[in-house]
Each structure stands twice: as C-alpha cells, then as structure tokens.
Design a protein around this motif. Structure first.
Motif, PDB file in Angstrom:
ATOM      1  N   GLY A 149       1.343  -1.155   0.231  1.00 11.46           N
ATOM      2  CA  GLY A 149      -0.325   0.060   0.148  1.00 11.46           C
ATOM      3  C   GLY A 149       1.257   1.025   0.477  1.00 11.46           C
ATOM      4  N   ALA A 150       0.421   2.230  -0.227  1.00 13.12           N
ATOM      5  CA  ALA A 150       0.743   3.593  -0.820  1.00 13.12           C
ATOM      6  C   ALA A 150       0.482   3.953   0.754  1.00 13.12           C
ATOM      7  N   TRP A 151       0.109   5.358   1.672  1.00 13.70           N
ATOM      8  CA  TRP A 151       0.274   5.904   2.222  1.00 13.70           C
ATOM      9  C   TRP A 151      -0.756   7.003   3.052  1.00 13.70           C
ATOM     10  N   ASN A 152      -1.649   6.581   1.527  1.00 10.95           N
ATOM     11  CA  ASN A 152      -2.427   7.943   1.512  1.00 10.95           C
ATOM     12  C   ASN A 152      -3.898   7.880   1.963  1.00 10.95           C
ATOM     13  N   TYR A 153      -4.166   6.474   1.329  1.00 13.90           N
ATOM     14  CA  TYR A 153      -5.498   6.006   2.651  1.00 13.90           C
ATOM     15  C   TYR A 153      -5.021   4.559   2.785  1.00 13.90           C
ATOM     16  N   PHE A 174       0.024  -8.295   3.213  1.00 13.84           N
ATOM     17  CA  PHE A 174      -0.445  -7.332   3.473  1.00 13.84           C
ATOM     18  C   PHE A 174       0.938  -6.117   4.267  1.00 13.84           C
ATOM     19  N   LYS A 175       1.469  -5.292   3.176  1.00 12.98           N
ATOM     20  CA  LYS A 175       2.566  -4.490   3.331  1.00 12.98           C
ATOM     21  C   LYS A 175       2.247  -2.916   3.254  1.00 12.98           C
ATOM     22  N   PRO A 176       2.113  -2.407   4.432  1.00 11.36           N
ATOM     23  CA  PRO A 176       1.449  -0.983   4.155  1.00 11.36           C
ATOM     24  C   PRO A 176       2.501  -0.343   4.012  1.00 11.36           C
ATOM     25  N   SER A 177       2.382   1.020   3.650  1.00 12.60           N
ATOM     26  CA  SER A 177       3.731   1.898   3.350  1.00 12.60           C
ATOM     27  C   SER A 177       4.312   2.357   4.837  1.00 12.60           C
ATOM     28  N   GLU A 178       5.555   2.240   5.133  1.00 13.46           N
ATOM     29  CA  GLU A 178       6.569   2.296   6.413  1.00 13.46           C
ATOM     30  C   GLU A 178       5.964   4.286   7.044  1.00 13.46           C
ATOM     31  N   THR A 179       5.333   4.861   6.367  1.00 17.43           N
ATOM     32  CA  THR A 179       4.690   6.002   6.526  1.00 17.43           C
ATOM     33  C   THR A 179       3.639   5.743   7.378  1.00 17.43           C
ATOM     34  N   GLY A 206       7.706  -2.755   7.333  1.00 17.19           N
ATOM     35  CA  GLY A 206       8.750  -2.153   6.189  1.00 17.19           C
ATOM     36  C   GLY A 206       8.473  -1.801   5.391  1.00 17.19           C
ATOM     37  N   MET A 207      10.238  -1.816   4.547  1.00 19.07           N
ATOM     38  CA  MET A 207      10.044  -0.993   3.830  1.00 19.07           C
ATOM     39  C   MET A 207       9.953  -1.327   2.241  1.00 19.07           C
ATOM     40  N   GLY A 208      10.938  -0.591   1.194  1.00 18.48           N
ATOM     41  CA  GLY A 208      10.109  -1.429   0.104  1.00 18.48           C
ATOM     42  C   GLY A 208      11.142  -2.766  -0.075  1.00 18.48           C
ATOM     43  N   ALA A 209      12.030  -2.951   0.857  1.00 17.62           N
ATOM     44  CA  ALA A 209      13.458  -4.137   1.546  1.00 17.62           C
ATOM     45  C   ALA A 209      12.035  -5.840   1.366  1.00 17.62           C
ATOM     46  N   LEU A 214       8.748 -10.212  -0.413  1.00 15.37           N
ATOM     47  CA  LEU A 214       7.200 -11.376  -1.021  1.00 15.37           C
ATOM     48  C   LEU A 214       7.072 -10.783  -2.108  1.00 15.37           C
ATOM     49  N   VAL A 215       7.241  -9.903  -2.823  1.00 17.79           N
ATOM     50  CA  VAL A 215       7.142 -10.253  -4.416  1.00 17.79           C
ATOM     51  C   VAL A 215       7.699 -11.433  -4.767  1.00 17.79           C
ATOM     52  N   THR A 216       8.417 -11.257  -4.945  1.00 21.28           N
ATOM     53  CA  THR A 216       9.679 -12.320  -4.816  1.00 21.28           C
ATOM     54  C   THR A 216       9.530 -13.140  -3.905  1.00 21.28           C
ATOM     55  N   THR A 226      -0.307  -0.595  -4.909  1.00 20.07           N
ATOM     56  CA  THR A 226      -1.064   1.271  -5.098  1.00 20.07           C
ATOM     57  C   THR A 226       0.432   2.015  -4.443  1.00 20.07           C
ATOM     58  N   GLY A 227       0.994   2.164  -5.585  1.00 17.62           N
ATOM     59  CA  GLY A 227       1.879   3.324  -5.381  1.00 17.62           C
ATOM     60  C   GLY A 227       2.044   4.250  -6.751  1.00 17.62           C
ATOM     61  N   SER A 228       3.299   4.606  -6.513  1.00 19.49           N
ATOM     62  CA  SER A 228       4.220   5.822  -7.525  1.00 19.49           C
ATOM     63  C   SER A 228       4.541   4.685  -9.121  1.00 19.49           C
ATOM     64  N   VAL A 229       4.624   5.161  -9.239  1.00 16.94           N
ATOM     65  CA  VAL A 229       5.222   4.758 -11.247  1.00 16.94           C
ATOM     66  C   VAL A 229       6.089   4.041 -11.262  1.00 16.94           C
ATOM     67  N   ARG A 234       8.958  -1.070 -10.863  1.00 18.11           N
ATOM     68  CA  ARG A 234       9.741  -1.905 -10.861  1.00 18.11           C
ATOM     69  C   ARG A 234       9.684  -3.698  -9.687  1.00 18.11           C
ATOM     70  N   VAL A 235       8.070  -3.197  -9.075  1.00 20.09           N
ATOM     71  CA  VAL A 235       7.446  -4.742  -8.599  1.00 20.09           C
ATOM     72  C   VAL A 235       7.181  -5.274  -9.984  1.00 20.09           C
ATOM     73  N   TYR A 236       6.570  -4.797 -11.062  1.00 17.32           N
ATOM     74  CA  TYR A 236       5.494  -5.255 -12.077  1.00 17.32           C
ATOM     75  C   TYR A 236       7.237  -5.982 -12.144  1.00 17.32           C
TER      76      TYR A 236
HETATM   77  P1  NDP Z   1       6.174   4.357  -3.291  1.00 18.66           P
HETATM   78  O1  NDP Z   1       5.714   4.394  -4.660  1.00 18.66           O
HETATM   79  O2  NDP Z   1       6.934   5.502  -2.916  1.00 18.66           O
HETATM   80  O3  NDP Z   1       5.659   3.863  -2.322  1.00 18.66           O
HETATM   81  C1  NDP Z   1       4.590   2.130  -2.020  1.00 18.66           C
HETATM   82  C2  NDP Z   1       4.710   1.253  -1.763  1.00 18.66           C
HETATM   83  O4  NDP Z   1       5.494   0.237  -2.208  1.00 18.66           O
HETATM   84  C3  NDP Z   1       5.266   1.461  -0.248  1.00 18.66           C
HETATM   85  O5  NDP Z   1       4.428   0.575   0.211  1.00 18.66           O
HETATM   86  C4  NDP Z   1       6.588   0.933  -0.471  1.00 18.66           C
HETATM   87  O6  NDP Z   1       7.446   0.565   1.083  1.00 18.66           O
HETATM   88  C5  NDP Z   1       6.545   0.110  -1.488  1.00 18.66           C
HETATM   89  N1  NDP Z   1       8.066  -0.750  -1.901  1.00 18.66           N
HETATM   90  C6  NDP Z   1       8.558   0.411  -2.423  1.00 18.66           C
HETATM   91  N2  NDP Z   1       9.521  -0.078  -3.278  1.00 18.66           N
HETATM   92  C7  NDP Z   1       9.488  -1.329  -3.519  1.00 18.66           C
HETATM   93  C8  NDP Z   1       9.755  -2.425  -3.941  1.00 18.66           C
HETATM   94  N3  NDP Z   1      11.183  -2.463  -4.575  1.00 18.66           N
HETATM   95  N4  NDP Z   1       9.326  -4.292  -3.849  1.00 18.66           N
HETATM   96  C9  NDP Z   1       8.234  -3.760  -3.516  1.00 18.66           C
HETATM   97  N5  NDP Z   1       7.423  -3.260  -2.412  1.00 18.66           N
HETATM   98  C10 NDP Z   1       7.848  -1.911  -2.467  1.00 18.66           C
HETATM   99  O7  NDP Z   1       4.339   5.435  -3.146  1.00 18.66           O
HETATM  100  P2  NDP Z   1       4.039   6.411  -2.038  1.00 18.66           P
HETATM  101  O8  NDP Z   1       3.161   5.438  -0.612  1.00 18.66           O
HETATM  102  O9  NDP Z   1       4.923   7.303  -1.908  1.00 18.66           O
HETATM  103  O10 NDP Z   1       2.437   6.768  -2.134  1.00 18.66           O
HETATM  104  C11 NDP Z   1       2.302   7.585  -3.557  1.00 18.66           C
HETATM  105  C12 NDP Z   1       2.390   7.408  -5.012  1.00 18.66           C
HETATM  106  O11 NDP Z   1       1.276   6.232  -4.296  1.00 18.66           O
HETATM  107  C13 NDP Z   1       1.479   8.531  -5.614  1.00 18.66           C
HETATM  108  O12 NDP Z   1       2.836   8.234  -7.407  1.00 18.66           O
HETATM  109  C14 NDP Z   1      -0.175   8.234  -6.204  1.00 18.66           C
HETATM  110  O13 NDP Z   1      -0.205   8.614  -7.218  1.00 18.66           O
HETATM  111  C15 NDP Z   1       0.530   6.480  -5.979  1.00 18.66           C
HETATM  112  N6  NDP Z   1      -1.234   6.497  -5.453  1.00 18.66           N
HETATM  113  C16 NDP Z   1      -1.855   6.008  -6.370  1.00 18.66           C
HETATM  114  C17 NDP Z   1      -3.669   5.329  -5.933  1.00 18.66           C
HETATM  115  C18 NDP Z   1      -4.172   4.049  -7.441  1.00 18.66           C
HETATM  116  O14 NDP Z   1      -4.582   2.888  -6.366  1.00 18.66           O
HETATM  117  N7  NDP Z   1      -3.482   4.443  -8.588  1.00 18.66           N
HETATM  118  C19 NDP Z   1      -3.803   5.475  -5.111  1.00 18.66           C
HETATM  119  C20 NDP Z   1      -3.217   6.428  -4.334  1.00 18.66           C
HETATM  120  C21 NDP Z   1      -1.349   6.225  -4.729  1.00 18.66           C
HETATM  121  P3  NDP Z   1       7.343   1.776   1.867  1.00 18.66           P
HETATM  122  O15 NDP Z   1       6.729   3.407   1.350  1.00 18.66           O
HETATM  123  O16 NDP Z   1       7.644   1.396   3.059  1.00 18.66           O
HETATM  124  O17 NDP Z   1       9.037   1.878   1.084  1.00 18.66           O
END
Ligand code: NDP
Length: 483
Positions: A149-153, A174-179, A206-209, A214-216, A226-229, A234-236
């Motif tokens: 998960g990402a940190w917003n919801y 499930f791994k939430p964002s560490e934030t 935990g963080m990305g590691a 988990l993913v591997t 749910t996260g950034s592009v 990387r995860v895909y």
């Molecule tokens: P990040 O992409 O930084 O992180 C998302 C999650 O992935 C976090 O839990 C993060 O862990 C984890 N992560 C990071 N690296 C890896 C890896 N190599 N392998 C597996 N997991 C990893 O996103 P943010 O948390 O900063 O959230 C903001 C982003 O999320 C924005 O781009 C936003 O648009 C997107 N978003 C998309 C939504 C959608 O439904 N389309 C909804 C909400 C947000 P950790 O943070 O602990 O490092």
C-alpha cells in the motif's frame, strides 16, 4: 506513545513482534510527535506470514462463497461500528482531517467488504454445451496474494485489496507503507474477530526491501500494488520474473476540462475536490485544469475566494478541512515543485507558502498561465498544487490533455450533453467524470491506463483479477483417435 499497537505485525491470527527488525518511528504529521515505534519485518516474520497464508488459504477456499461472504460482511459491520476510533487512528497515522476520515476511510473499507462479501456467494463458472460434449469452468482462487500500500489511504487500500481477494478464496499478506503502518493492523484484527481463519490476512511492516521479499517469494501467486509509477515498474518486473498476476494502481497527472458553458460553482467545487481533498495527496487528482478562455478569470476569482475559506489546522478538530502533508519529506518535495512553478514563470494565484510550526503544513496552491512544458504540468506532485492551463477549442484541449505518460483519471465540466460524452470518449484515462470529480464508489471499476496501471480495483471487474478459470472438457462419445 499514544498510538502504539500491541506489536508491529499481525501474523497467523495474532500480533507478532520481532525486535531484531530495524526500528522505525510513526509520526503524527500535524505535530511531528512520535506516536508509535515499530520494527521492520525480519525474514523470519515474512516466512511465518507466507506459511500461515498458504495454510489458511486451503481451508478458506474449501468453504462456500456464502460462508466466506458472511465473514466479510461481519467485518464490514465492525468497521462501521468502530468508525470513530478507526478514523481517529487514521488521522493520527496520515494527518488527514477527522472531517474526512470519518466519511472516507473505514467507511470506504466497509463498503468494499460488504460489496465483495455480497458477491462471494454468486461467483460461478459456466457451462458450455458442445453438441453431446460439454465444457464446464471452475472459478478458482489464485492462492496467496501480496498487497502493498501507499500512505494516503491506508485503511481503504488494505480493504480494497483484501475484500475481492478473500471473496474469491485467496489469502493475503499485506505490507502497508512504512509512513502509515497502523490502520491495516486494525483491519487484520477485525477480520479475525469476524471469523476469518488465522493466517488469512496478515500484515507485515517494512520498507521496499520487505515488499521485494514478498513479491519474489515462490509461494506468492499475485501482487497488487498501490504506489508510484517508478515503484510500479520495479514491482511489476519482479512479479513478472515469477509469472505472477499483478494489479498496479499507480500515479497520475489527470486533466479536468472546463468549458465556457460549465456551471461555475460545480466546476470550482469539482476542482477543489479534485485537488485539495486529503491535502492534495490523491492519485486520481485532476491537477491539470484546462479552462476555456471565456470562463477563466471568473473561475480563478471564485476558486481563490472559496479556497480562502479553507479551515487549515488541527486535524482532530472536526471543523478543519485541510490538514498537513504526510511527512516533512513530502512537504519539502511539494514545496520544491512550488519553487519550480515560480522559477518557470507560472502565475501564483493563491497559496504557495509553507506554514511554520511543528506540523508539516503548507497552503493550498493555485498557479495560472501554466504551459504544457512546465514541470508542474508534467510531473506528479502528489500535494496541493493545482495548475490552470488555458485553451480555446475542444480539439486542442483533448490533444493536450492526452499528451502525458499517465492515464488514471479525467474530468469534463460542460452543460452541453453531446460535448460531454464526445470529449470523455476521447480522453485516455481509466476513471472519468462528467460534471463531478473524484468519486470512487465500490460499484464502479477503478484504475488507470498507460503508465498509471494495470488491472482494476472495485466492482465486478476486480473479481477477474483475483480468480482464474479451470476449464473441463467432458467427452460423452467414444474417443476417436487416428491410430
Ligand atoms: P511508493 O511507490 O513510494 O510506495 C508504494 C509502496 O511500495 C510502499 O509500501 C513502499 O514501501 C513499497 N515499495 C517501495 N519499493 C518497493 C519494492 N522495490 N518492492 C516492493 N514494494 C516496494 O508510493 P507512496 O507510498 O509514496 O505513494 C504515493 C504514490 O502512490 C503516488 O504516485 C500516487 O499516485 C500513488 N497512488 C496510487 C493510487 C491508485 O489507486 N492509482 C492510490 C494512491 C496512491 P515504503 O513506502 O515502505 O518504502
């Protein structure tokens, strides 16, 4: 510490701690106060979670859909009953105003559990008659799914992933964002209380590691992120190496087109919802607002006027409707974009300043006279910074709106019925809006096109991403072999 959970992780139906994992603090964004200290998951915790999920999944899949659905619907009721406490925790975790969390987080999670709980008993395969022979299909779960998960919801994301996964007979780690690691633990607790078998829904911190581990893992069949592009890429790729299913809910830079004939108050209201809710930290936000020349000055004046009435401050005060950014780091990143906007010549209409104090506050910010090439019009900011771009004709606006690598959402405000549908049909985005913005009911598919993602969450569409068909050919005649 006022939000310290019983332990960092929730594995196999109980809270689990392993102090060998690196410690990290959870910070209340409104004050900078440390509200909890957790440990990242060690390889031992990760292994325990995956093993528990694998075991629980077999028993869970053997139940009928109606039995599974009953557990999810019970969990939905519990989320609603405990909405206030859960919303307060969500506000501490994210800094989002209680005014919002009371109506958009645990309640949205409950909607997902209720909806997919209701669908669970209706999930079927089909019968295909082929003369005397026939084929039947069995809808099967995928197995162990990983949610990240990402940190917003945090509550909503945990539920949006868990509900369809569990309805289909899968288990989840499930791994939430560490934030924002706190709320998902409550979702896990509630699912257990509602009758989910131990190990069905596990939370590891935990963080990305940790996410990468988990993913591997060979036991994992599906990854939903749910996260950034950049993280999505990387995860895909890591999931693809193991031929795993994926759902990718990623970032956006979505356009809203406002035509001269639009209702001014609706357009301003939609743009406020689409840029400043959750202090601008929403993936589907319409941050590129294309405004036709005839309505532009009236639109800007009214937008600035209405933003002037935003109540910024203590998120626990229910009168507050604009809170801090989730972290100091995120606030600094967003302020960096404000600097870039100014340096590249955009006109600041309102906001643009950091608000001094211990919390991570900044003002809701509007730039006008933004051009397509400016950084603030190209990059996802993920904060309260809105760019207004001018346009004259429909064709030009559509081409420019589509000129982005993202494709999450898009909106149009107009009173011309034909134009509304014509424009939406040509906008490249997964979740679109006409004369409103940023509503995401569980009944509607949600997700992006282009770089904004793969797959859909919510609605019946999500079922296809958490199940697979086995087809069974039944021969009724003697087998006719050539030799
Ligand atoms: P990040 O992409 O930084 O992180 C998302 C999650 O992935 C976090 O839990 C993060 O862990 C984890 N992560 C990071 N690296 C890896 C890896 N190599 N392998 C597996 N997991 C990893 O996103 P943010 O948390 O900063 O959230 C903001 C982003 O999320 C924005 O781009 C936003 O648009 C997107 N978003 C998309 C939504 C959608 O439904 N389309 C909804 C909400 C947000 P950790 O943070 O602990 O490092």
């Amino acid at each position: 510490m006022r939000a310290q959970p019983h332990a960092s992780h929730y594995v196999d139906g109980a809270y689990v701690e392993d102090a060998a994992g690196e410690a990290f603090d959870v910070i209340y964004p409104a004050t900078g106060e440390v509200i909890a200290r957790l440990h990242q998951a060690t390889p031992a915790v990760i292994d325990k979670a995956l093993a528990a999920a694998q075991r629980a999944q077999r028993d869970w899949a053997a139940m009928t859909g109606t039995q599974r659905g009953r557990v999810l619907r019970r969990a939905a009721d519990m989320l609603r009953d405990r909405n206030r406490a859960l919303s307060e925790l969500e506000t501490l975790d994210t800094g989002k105003p209680l005014q919002e969390t009371l109506v958009a987080d645990a309640t949205s999670g409950a909607d997902a559990l209720e909806y997919f709980g209701g669908l669970a008993g209706a999930l079927t395969g089909e019968h295909i008659q082929l003369g005397a022979d026939w084929v039947y299909t069995i809808r099967e779960p995928l197995g162990v799914c990983v949610g990240i998960g990402a940190w917003n919801y945090p509550t909503q994301i945990a539920c949006w992933k868990a509900a369809p996964a569990l309805a289909c007979g899968n288990a989840m780690v499930f791994k939430p964002s560490e934030t924002t690691p706190l709320s998902a633990l409550k979702v896990a607790e509630i699912l257990t209380e509602a009758g989910a078998p131990a190990g069905l829904f596990n939370v590891v911190q935990g963080m990305g590691a940790v996410g990468e581990a988990l993913v591997t893992d060979a036991r994992v069949a599906k990854v939903s992120l749910t996260g950034s592009v950049p993280t999505g890429r990387r995860v895909y790729a890591a999931a693809a190496a193991g031929m795993r299913h994926v759902t990718m809910e990623l970032g956006g830079k979505s356009p809203i087109l406002i035509f001269d004939d639009a209702d001014l108050e609706d357009a301003v209201g939609g743009v406020i919802l689409g840029n400043f809710y959750s202090s601008g930290q929403v993936c589907s936000n319409g941050t590129r607002v294309f405004v036709q020349k005839g309505i532009k000055e009236r639109f800007l004046a009214r937008l600035a006027e209405r933003l002037g009435t935003a109540v910024i401050g203590d998120p626990m005060d229910e009168a507050t409707n604009f809170g801090p950014q989730v972290s100091a780091r995120q606030r600094d990143i967003v302020m960096g974009f404000v600097e870039k906007g100014l340096a590249e010549g955009a006109r600041l209409i309102t906001g643009g300043k950091r608000i001094e104090g211990d919390g991570f506050f900044m003002q809701p910010t509007v730039f006008a006279d933004v051009t397509d090439q400016m950084t603030i019009a190209r990059d996802e900011i993920f904060g309260p910074v809105l760019s207004v771009l001018d346009f004259e004709d429909e064709e030009d606006a559509i081409a420019r709106a589509n000129n982005t690598e993202f494709g999450l959402s898009a909106g149009v405000f107009t009173n011309d019925l034909r134009r509304a549908h014509r424009v939406i049909a040509r906008l490249q985005a997964g979740s679109c809006f006409i004369n409103t913005y940023n509503l995401a009911p569980v009944e509607a598919p949600f997700g992006g096109t282009k770089q904004s993602g793969v797959g859909r969450e919510n609605s019946k569409a999500a079922i296809e991403h958490y199940s697979q068909f086995k087809s069974v050919y039944v021969g009724m005649d003697p087998v006719d072999a050539p030799y």
